[in-house]
Design a protein around this motif. Structure first.
Motif, PDB file in Angstrom:
ATOM      1  N   LEU A  94      -3.516   5.746  -1.585  1.00  0.00           N
ATOM      2  CA  LEU A  94      -2.649   6.967  -1.911  1.00  0.00           C
ATOM      3  C   LEU A  94      -1.308   6.741  -0.988  1.00  0.00           C
ATOM      4  CD1 LEU A  94      -5.279   9.922  -1.067  1.00  0.00           C
ATOM      5  CD2 LEU A  94      -3.872   9.563  -3.341  1.00  0.00           C
ATOM      6  N   HIS A  95      -1.312   5.951  -0.062  1.00  0.00           N
ATOM      7  CA  HIS A  95       0.052   5.286   0.865  1.00  0.00           C
ATOM      8  C   HIS A  95       0.880   4.309   0.060  1.00  0.00           C
ATOM      9  CE1 HIS A  95      -0.318   8.084   4.166  1.00  0.00           C
ATOM     10  NE2 HIS A  95      -1.449   7.702   4.564  1.00  0.00           N
ATOM     11  N   GLU A  96      -0.062   3.831  -1.048  1.00  0.00           N
ATOM     12  CA  GLU A  96       0.478   2.556  -1.819  1.00  0.00           C
ATOM     13  C   GLU A  96       0.791   1.466  -0.855  1.00  0.00           C
ATOM     14  OE1 GLU A  96       3.617   4.327  -4.238  1.00  0.00           O
ATOM     15  OE2 GLU A  96       2.550   5.148  -5.445  1.00  0.00           O
ATOM     16  N   LEU A  97      -0.192   1.168   0.058  1.00  0.00           N
ATOM     17  CA  LEU A  97      -0.217   0.200   0.952  1.00  0.00           C
ATOM     18  C   LEU A  97      -0.881  -1.167   0.627  1.00  0.00           C
ATOM     19  CD1 LEU A  97      -0.390   1.960   4.294  1.00  0.00           C
ATOM     20  CD2 LEU A  97       1.654   0.833   3.531  1.00  0.00           C
ATOM     21  N   SER A  98      -1.574  -0.971  -0.648  1.00  0.00           N
ATOM     22  CA  SER A  98      -2.211  -2.064  -1.059  1.00  0.00           C
ATOM     23  C   SER A  98      -2.397  -1.922  -2.690  1.00  0.00           C
ATOM     24  CB  SER A  98      -3.625  -1.850  -0.442  1.00  0.00           C
ATOM     25  OG  SER A  98      -4.565  -2.750  -1.082  1.00  0.00           O
ATOM     26  N   ASP A  99      -2.786  -3.158  -3.148  1.00  0.00           N
ATOM     27  CA  ASP A  99      -3.204  -3.101  -4.811  1.00  0.00           C
ATOM     28  C   ASP A  99      -4.514  -2.706  -4.894  1.00  0.00           C
ATOM     29  OD1 ASP A  99      -0.488  -3.925  -5.202  1.00  0.00           O
ATOM     30  OD2 ASP A  99      -1.145  -6.320  -4.887  1.00  0.00           O
ATOM     31  N   LEU A 100      -5.279  -2.493  -3.755  1.00  0.00           N
ATOM     32  CA  LEU A 100      -6.686  -1.993  -3.942  1.00  0.00           C
ATOM     33  C   LEU A 100      -6.663  -0.728  -5.000  1.00  0.00           C
ATOM     34  CD1 LEU A 100      -9.649  -2.168  -2.919  1.00  0.00           C
ATOM     35  CD2 LEU A 100      -8.945  -0.894  -1.371  1.00  0.00           C
ATOM     36  N   LEU A 101      -7.620  -0.861  -5.709  1.00  0.00           N
ATOM     37  CA  LEU A 101      -7.922   0.593  -6.410  1.00  0.00           C
ATOM     38  C   LEU A 101      -9.335   0.895  -6.154  1.00  0.00           C
ATOM     39  CD1 LEU A 101      -6.432  -0.357  -9.942  1.00  0.00           C
ATOM     40  CD2 LEU A 101      -5.557   1.175  -8.388  1.00  0.00           C
ATOM     41  N   PRO A 102      -9.779   1.691  -5.364  1.00  0.00           N
ATOM     42  CA  PRO A 102     -11.010   1.751  -4.836  1.00  0.00           C
ATOM     43  C   PRO A 102     -11.964   2.446  -5.851  1.00  0.00           C
ATOM     44  CG  PRO A 102      -9.581   3.290  -3.983  1.00  0.00           C
ATOM     45  CD  PRO A 102      -8.694   2.669  -4.449  1.00  0.00           C
ATOM     46  N   ALA A 103     -13.089   1.993  -6.156  1.00  0.00           N
ATOM     47  CA  ALA A 103     -14.221   2.596  -7.191  1.00  0.00           C
ATOM     48  C   ALA A 103     -14.377   4.031  -6.685  1.00  0.00           C
ATOM     49  CB  ALA A 103     -15.087   1.632  -7.362  1.00  0.00           C
ATOM     50  N   GLN A 104     -14.627   4.240  -5.311  1.00  0.00           N
ATOM     51  CA  GLN A 104     -15.264   5.529  -4.923  1.00  0.00           C
ATOM     52  C   GLN A 104     -14.171   5.999  -3.803  1.00  0.00           C
ATOM     53  OE1 GLN A 104     -18.581   3.541  -3.069  1.00  0.00           O
ATOM     54  NE2 GLN A 104     -19.982   4.578  -4.172  1.00  0.00           N
ATOM     55  N   LEU A 105     -14.218   7.466  -3.652  1.00  0.00           N
ATOM     56  CA  LEU A 105     -13.653   8.216  -2.981  1.00  0.00           C
ATOM     57  C   LEU A 105     -14.042   8.199  -1.568  1.00  0.00           C
ATOM     58  CD1 LEU A 105     -12.839  11.519  -5.162  1.00  0.00           C
ATOM     59  CD2 LEU A 105     -11.219   9.297  -4.712  1.00  0.00           C
ATOM     60  N   HIS A 106     -13.263   7.939  -0.556  1.00  0.00           N
ATOM     61  CA  HIS A 106     -13.556   8.004   0.816  1.00  0.00           C
ATOM     62  C   HIS A 106     -13.077   9.184   1.577  1.00  0.00           C
ATOM     63  CE1 HIS A 106     -15.122   3.888   1.391  1.00  0.00           C
ATOM     64  NE2 HIS A 106     -14.555   3.731   0.069  1.00  0.00           N
ATOM     65  N   THR A 150      -5.284   5.189   8.810  1.00  0.00           N
ATOM     66  CA  THR A 150      -5.552   4.660   7.687  1.00  0.00           C
ATOM     67  C   THR A 150      -5.985   2.998   7.857  1.00  0.00           C
ATOM     68  OG1 THR A 150      -4.419   6.217   6.350  1.00  0.00           O
ATOM     69  CG2 THR A 150      -5.449   4.206   5.036  1.00  0.00           C
ATOM     70  N   LEU A 151      -4.987   2.415   8.370  1.00  0.00           N
ATOM     71  CA  LEU A 151      -4.962   1.033   8.732  1.00  0.00           C
ATOM     72  C   LEU A 151      -6.210   0.618   9.748  1.00  0.00           C
ATOM     73  CD1 LEU A 151      -1.411  -0.222   9.169  1.00  0.00           C
ATOM     74  CD2 LEU A 151      -2.870  -0.608   7.174  1.00  0.00           C
ATOM     75  N   GLU A 152      -6.343   1.544  10.628  1.00  0.00           N
ATOM     76  CA  GLU A 152      -7.577   1.265  11.798  1.00  0.00           C
ATOM     77  C   GLU A 152      -8.887   1.596  11.045  1.00  0.00           C
ATOM     78  OE1 GLU A 152      -4.862   2.937  15.566  1.00  0.00           O
ATOM     79  OE2 GLU A 152      -6.125   4.313  14.688  1.00  0.00           O
ATOM     80  N   ASP A 153      -8.898   2.732  10.440  1.00  0.00           N
ATOM     81  CA  ASP A 153     -10.279   2.854   9.598  1.00  0.00           C
ATOM     82  C   ASP A 153     -10.498   1.724   8.669  1.00  0.00           C
ATOM     83  OD1 ASP A 153     -10.393   5.418  10.774  1.00  0.00           O
ATOM     84  OD2 ASP A 153      -9.758   6.481   9.131  1.00  0.00           O
ATOM     85  N   CYS A 154      -9.649   1.076   7.986  1.00  0.00           N
ATOM     86  CA  CYS A 154      -9.901   0.075   7.045  1.00  0.00           C
ATOM     87  C   CYS A 154     -10.427  -1.189   7.842  1.00  0.00           C
ATOM     88  CB  CYS A 154      -8.907  -0.205   6.067  1.00  0.00           C
ATOM     89  SG  CYS A 154      -8.450   1.145   4.953  1.00  0.00           S
ATOM     90  N   ALA A 155      -9.516  -1.481   8.971  1.00  0.00           N
ATOM     91  CA  ALA A 155      -9.954  -2.346   9.912  1.00  0.00           C
ATOM     92  C   ALA A 155     -11.349  -2.306  10.341  1.00  0.00           C
ATOM     93  CB  ALA A 155      -8.906  -2.408  10.995  1.00  0.00           C
ATOM     94  N   GLU A 162      -7.199 -10.280   3.759  1.00  0.00           N
ATOM     95  CA  GLU A 162      -6.100 -10.282   2.770  1.00  0.00           C
ATOM     96  C   GLU A 162      -5.409  -9.016   2.444  1.00  0.00           C
ATOM     97  OE1 GLU A 162      -9.288 -11.607   1.952  1.00  0.00           O
ATOM     98  OE2 GLU A 162      -8.848 -13.559   2.741  1.00  0.00           O
ATOM     99  N   LEU A 163      -6.457  -8.180   2.114  1.00  0.00           N
ATOM    100  CA  LEU A 163      -5.983  -6.800   1.968  1.00  0.00           C
ATOM    101  C   LEU A 163      -5.335  -6.099   3.004  1.00  0.00           C
ATOM    102  CD1 LEU A 163      -8.816  -5.574  -0.726  1.00  0.00           C
ATOM    103  CD2 LEU A 163      -6.161  -6.078  -1.185  1.00  0.00           C
ATOM    104  N   LEU A 164      -6.104  -6.011   4.182  1.00  0.00           N
ATOM    105  CA  LEU A 164      -5.643  -5.588   5.426  1.00  0.00           C
ATOM    106  C   LEU A 164      -4.132  -5.787   5.696  1.00  0.00           C
ATOM    107  CD1 LEU A 164      -6.387  -3.320   7.495  1.00  0.00           C
ATOM    108  CD2 LEU A 164      -7.779  -5.012   8.703  1.00  0.00           C
ATOM    109  N   ARG A 165      -4.067  -7.393   5.884  1.00  0.00           N
ATOM    110  CA  ARG A 165      -2.584  -7.848   6.093  1.00  0.00           C
ATOM    111  C   ARG A 165      -1.465  -7.388   5.124  1.00  0.00           C
ATOM    112  NH1 ARG A 165      -5.595 -12.652   6.505  1.00  0.00           N
ATOM    113  NH2 ARG A 165      -6.235 -13.253   8.958  1.00  0.00           N
ATOM    114  N   GLN A 166      -1.949  -7.338   3.740  1.00  0.00           N
ATOM    115  CA  GLN A 166      -0.943  -6.950   2.853  1.00  0.00           C
ATOM    116  C   GLN A 166      -0.749  -5.370   3.137  1.00  0.00           C
ATOM    117  OE1 GLN A 166      -2.547  -5.823  -0.910  1.00  0.00           O
ATOM    118  NE2 GLN A 166      -0.715  -5.942  -1.857  1.00  0.00           N
ATOM    119  N   ALA A 167      -1.414  -4.732   3.649  1.00  0.00           N
ATOM    120  CA  ALA A 167      -1.517  -3.161   3.952  1.00  0.00           C
ATOM    121  C   ALA A 167      -0.350  -3.142   5.207  1.00  0.00           C
ATOM    122  CB  ALA A 167      -2.498  -2.361   4.259  1.00  0.00           C
ATOM    123  N   VAL A 168      -0.866  -3.962   6.401  1.00  0.00           N
ATOM    124  CA  VAL A 168       0.102  -3.989   7.423  1.00  0.00           C
ATOM    125  C   VAL A 168       1.539  -4.517   7.214  1.00  0.00           C
ATOM    126  CG1 VAL A 168       0.271  -5.273   9.697  1.00  0.00           C
ATOM    127  CG2 VAL A 168      -1.928  -4.467   8.940  1.00  0.00           C
TER     128      VAL A 168
END
Length: 197
Positions: A94-106, A150-155, A162-168
């Motif tokens: 939702l923040h558009e911080l990654s190319d990730l397209l999650p299959a589930q809602l968190h 969001t970054l902390e939760d994902c970490a 790779e995705l985490l660094r991209q988001a950072v």
């Protein structure tokens, strides 16, 4: 003589129901409808007439309300009694911080929900933590964790380095976080080469 069920004590107030629904992308709960004077049988009558449709148990939508962005998130949020906040990979997208397209809602619910017996809707992953208001934002009609949370939760949840660094990198470039605030993220990435990796 059998006692009949008393009619709804409040007259149906369409304006009130519409006002509630309009803040929630056209959605409302049966409890909210009841507060606006709509009994279960009256809701059923509106469903049959095509004015409303059932989205999931206890959540309805005004049929003619225009579609809105992120509307697919409203029903799960209403299921949480508006206590949840979208987080982790969902907030990252939702923040558009990654190319990730999650299959589930968190969705993160308050800690005290952990002891409840919940019938979790399909496709919803629950986390339990108390997210302070200052660590929240909004994506259309629903709350989401702010970029740093969001970054902390994902970490902490083990998102790929790779995705985490991209988001950072994205969050830093946009000025949404400061490098000095990223200690939890850096600690999670330490064994993968750190933030710069």
């Amino acid at each position: 003589m059998a006692r009949s069920t008393p009619p709804c004590s409040r007259q149906p107030d369409w304006d009130r129901l519409y006002e509630l629904a309009s803040a929630q992308a056209g959605h409302f709960t049966t409890a909210q409808a009841s507060e606006a004077g709509y009994s279960g049988p009256l809701l059923h009558k509106h469903i049959l007439a095509g004015r409303m449709r059932r989205v999931r148990r206890g959540v309805l939508r005004l049929v003619h309300f225009p579609p809105t962005e992120h509307e697919e998130l409203v029903a799960p949020w209403l299921w949480s009694e508006q206590a949840g906040v979208f987080s982790h990979q969902t907030a990252l997208a939702l923040h558009e911080l990654s190319d990730l397209l999650p299959a589930q809602l968190h969705l993160t619910l308050p800690r005290n929900w952990q002891s409840r017996r919940l019938r979790v809707p399909e496709g919803l992953v629950l986390h339990f933590a108390d997210v302070p208001r200052r660590r929240r934002g909004w994506a259309g009609p629903v709350p989401i964790t702010d970029p740093l949370r969001t970054l902390e939760d994902c970490a902490l949840a083990g998102l790929s380095p790779e995705l985490l660094r991209q988001a950072v990198r994205q969050a830093l470039a946009r000025g949404w976080v400061q490098r000095r605030e990223l200690s939890k993220v850096a600690a999670a990435l330490r064994s993968f080469g750190g933030l710069r990796g």
